[in-house]
Write an enzyme that holds these catalytic residues in place. Structure first.
Site, short mmCIF file in Angstrom:
data_model
loop_
_atom_site.label_atom_id
_atom_site.label_comp_id
_atom_site.label_asym_id
_atom_site.label_seq_id
_atom_site.Cartn_x
_atom_site.Cartn_y
_atom_site.Cartn_z
N PHE A 131 0.77 -1.13 0.00
CA PHE A 131 -0.04 0.04 0.21
C PHE A 131 0.76 1.20 0.16
O PHE A 131 1.84 1.29 0.89
CB PHE A 131 -1.11 0.06 1.19
CG PHE A 131 -2.05 1.08 1.31
CD1 PHE A 131 -2.84 1.01 0.43
CD2 PHE A 131 -1.73 2.14 1.87
CE1 PHE A 131 -3.85 2.20 0.04
CE2 PHE A 131 -2.79 3.31 1.65
CZ PHE A 131 -3.57 3.25 1.09
N ASP A 202 1.07 -4.74 8.76
CA ASP A 202 0.08 -3.82 8.43
C ASP A 202 -1.31 -4.63 8.48
O ASP A 202 -1.43 -5.58 7.45
CB ASP A 202 0.35 -2.84 7.05
CG ASP A 202 -0.91 -1.89 6.85
OD1 ASP A 202 -2.18 -2.29 7.60
OD2 ASP A 202 -0.58 -0.88 6.42
N TYR A 227 -11.47 1.62 9.91
CA TYR A 227 -12.59 2.28 9.18
C TYR A 227 -13.06 1.28 8.19
O TYR A 227 -14.09 1.48 7.48
CB TYR A 227 -12.23 3.56 8.49
CG TYR A 227 -10.97 3.78 7.91
CD1 TYR A 227 -10.95 3.30 6.54
CD2 TYR A 227 -10.04 4.49 8.62
CE1 TYR A 227 -9.51 3.34 5.99
CE2 TYR A 227 -8.62 4.84 7.88
CZ TYR A 227 -8.71 4.31 6.35
OH TYR A 227 -7.39 4.51 6.01
N LYS A 228 -12.12 0.20 7.89
CA LYS A 228 -12.69 -0.76 7.02
C LYS A 228 -13.62 -1.87 7.66
O LYS A 228 -14.75 -1.54 7.89
CB LYS A 228 -11.20 -1.34 6.52
CG LYS A 228 -10.39 -0.35 5.73
CD LYS A 228 -9.28 -1.15 5.28
CE LYS A 228 -8.23 -0.08 4.80
NZ LYS A 228 -8.49 0.53 3.65
N ARG A 376 -12.28 -4.04 -7.49
CA ARG A 376 -12.28 -4.72 -6.00
C ARG A 376 -13.65 -4.73 -5.65
O ARG A 376 -14.50 -3.85 -5.76
CB ARG A 376 -11.37 -3.80 -5.13
CG ARG A 376 -10.21 -3.70 -5.05
CD ARG A 376 -9.27 -3.25 -3.82
NE ARG A 376 -9.83 -2.05 -3.32
CZ ARG A 376 -9.51 -1.70 -2.08
NH1 ARG A 376 -8.62 -1.92 -1.60
NH2 ARG A 376 -10.11 -0.41 -1.58
#
Ligand SMILES: Cc1ncc(COP(=O)(O)O)c(C=O)c1O
Length: 417
Positions: A131, A202, A227-228, A376
């Site tokens: 990422f 991560d 927040y995911k 995605r």
């Protein structure tokens, strides 16, 4: 004639939903019944509990008690209390996780803290295509600490070979943000340890989506988003983890007053707090933490094995249906087919990926796009139903058959994709 679907049908999906042990959790979420939301791997939806908790803080805590709230409502302890609630989801003890700042900031804090004291080792190994924030933070750290941090960002297949006697730290994302491919966290951690290196994981695309066991892997450090899959809300505070035996050794990279041993002594000199609390730099954002506090309720008493089983069933179903029904349209699966190597999202590559996603959104199915060509789709077992997978594929077939992606309105690129 429609394409074969391996005995699957919409009616069979409805049956699977009826038998689903997690089905009742869907009621915890604020969902628009006209939309199939397959983007919880990017931003989880609001829960009723999060909304209640924020409202409570606004009306009855901050709104009424003002500054007394720090003591009266325990705001000051929220970073630790939220850390303790996330801990069981990542195989950590309650005291070893703390919440605050963003994932980017926490990654910097832990990597910098570790590298302060890593001499004579200077190498930090990471994966090209990780990422971007992980790569940028590490590049920035190498610039900030010349001679003490040398970054080796290598292709995924070369990571294991790049960990050598110069390597202090390996920084990897457990579930890849584009492909959803997982690392074997225990195996990679053990291999790094054998060569005298530590690993910083991560967990942004793992926490709340699949069981993670930092403790039994003896993982060194970890960070992750809330927040995911944890549904903490846009920009919700992130978490960090430090293995207990490393905690006293790691001097914080940001010596902020709330990481001090006694913040309210207002001493002129810094003395780090014990444990992970030393990495808390400044005043916690209580409204964001309140939303996360409420959002975590849906994980209370949750069986993570059942969660993983449903996640794999949903992703398997999606892959199978897309491949059966969209075969002529050139979608290329980039997510591993092998369940053990797959997180909770599925990605396909297509040159018209952006337009396809926009056309799907217009049809009430939300996925997202990652440049240059990745579509995605996130599958969140707490609220995604089997029938949603079926209907999402129906919509995808319609978009592809009708070349809806080519419409002008679907080709305009917005800032956030
Ligand atoms: C793997 C990974 N790390 C970090 C982040 C972002 O972290 P931040 O909360 O700092 O924006 C993301 C965001 O999608 C991510 O996917």
């Amino acid at each position: 004639m429609s394409a074969p679907t391996g005995g699957m049908s919409r009616a069979r999906c409805v049956e699977l939903d009826r038998a689903d042990p997690l089905a009742s959790r869907r009621g915890a979420f604020v969902l628009d019944e006209g939309r199939i939301y397959l983007d919880g791997n990017s931003l989880g939806p609001l829960t009723h509990a999060a909304r209640r908790r924020v409202q409570e803080v606004l009306d009855h805590e901050w709104g009424r008690d003002l500054i007394a709230g720090w003591n009266l409502h325990g705001w000051i302890d929220l970073p630790a209390r939220l850390g303790a609630r996330i801990a069981p989801l990542i195989g950590a003890a309650a005291a070893d996780v703390v919440v605050g700042d963003s994932t980017s900031v926490n990654l910097f804090k832990l990597a910098a803290s570790f590298m302060r004291d890593a001499a004579p080792r200077t190498r930090v190994v990471t994966e090209l295509g990780n990422f971007p924030t992980d790569l940028y933070v590490l590049q920035g750290l190498a610039d900030l600490m010349p001679g003490r941090v040398e970054l080796a960002a290598v292709p995924r297949g070369d990571v294991a070979g790049a960990i050598d006697e110069r390597t202090a730290l390996v920084v990897l994302t457990h579930v890849h943000y584009k492909t959803a491919e997982t690392y074997d966290l225990a195996e990679v951690t053990a291999a790094a340890h054998e060569r005298g290196a530590a690993v910083l994981w991560d967990l942004s695309h793992s926490v709340g989506a699949l069981p993670v066991d930092l403790g039994s892997a003896r993982a060194d450090l970890a960070v992750g988003c809330t927040y995911k899959y944890l549904n903490g809300g846009p920009g919700a505070p992130a978490f960090l983890y430090v293995r207990p035996d490393l905690q006293a050794r790691l001097e914080p990279a940001i010596a902020g007053w709330l990481g001090h041993e006694a913040p309210f002594a207002f001493d002129d000199d810094y003395r780090p707090a014990a444990g992970v609390a030393r990495h808390c730099a400044g005043t916690p954002g209580i409204l964001g933490m309140a939303a996360l506090d409420g959002a975590l309720e849906v994980f209370d008493g949750l069986d993570l094995i059942a969660l993983r089983a449903k996640s794999l069933a949903l992703t398997d179903l999606f892959i199978g249906l897309v491949e059966a029904r969209c075969a002529p349209h050139g979608l290329e699966l980039v997510t591993p087919r092998e369940p053990a190597r797959r997180g909770s999202h599925v990605s396909f590559r297509h040159p018209e990926g952006y337009g396809i996603i926009q056309a799907l959104i217009a049809r009430g199915v939300t996925g997202d796009f990652r440049a240059p060509d990745v579509l995605r789709f996130g599958f969140t077992p707490l609220y995604t139903r089997y029938v949603d997978v079926w209907d999402a594929v129906e919509a995808l077939v319609a978009v592809l058959d009708g070349r809806e992606w080519s419409r002008t309105e679907h080709r305009h690129r917005r800032t956030v994709t």
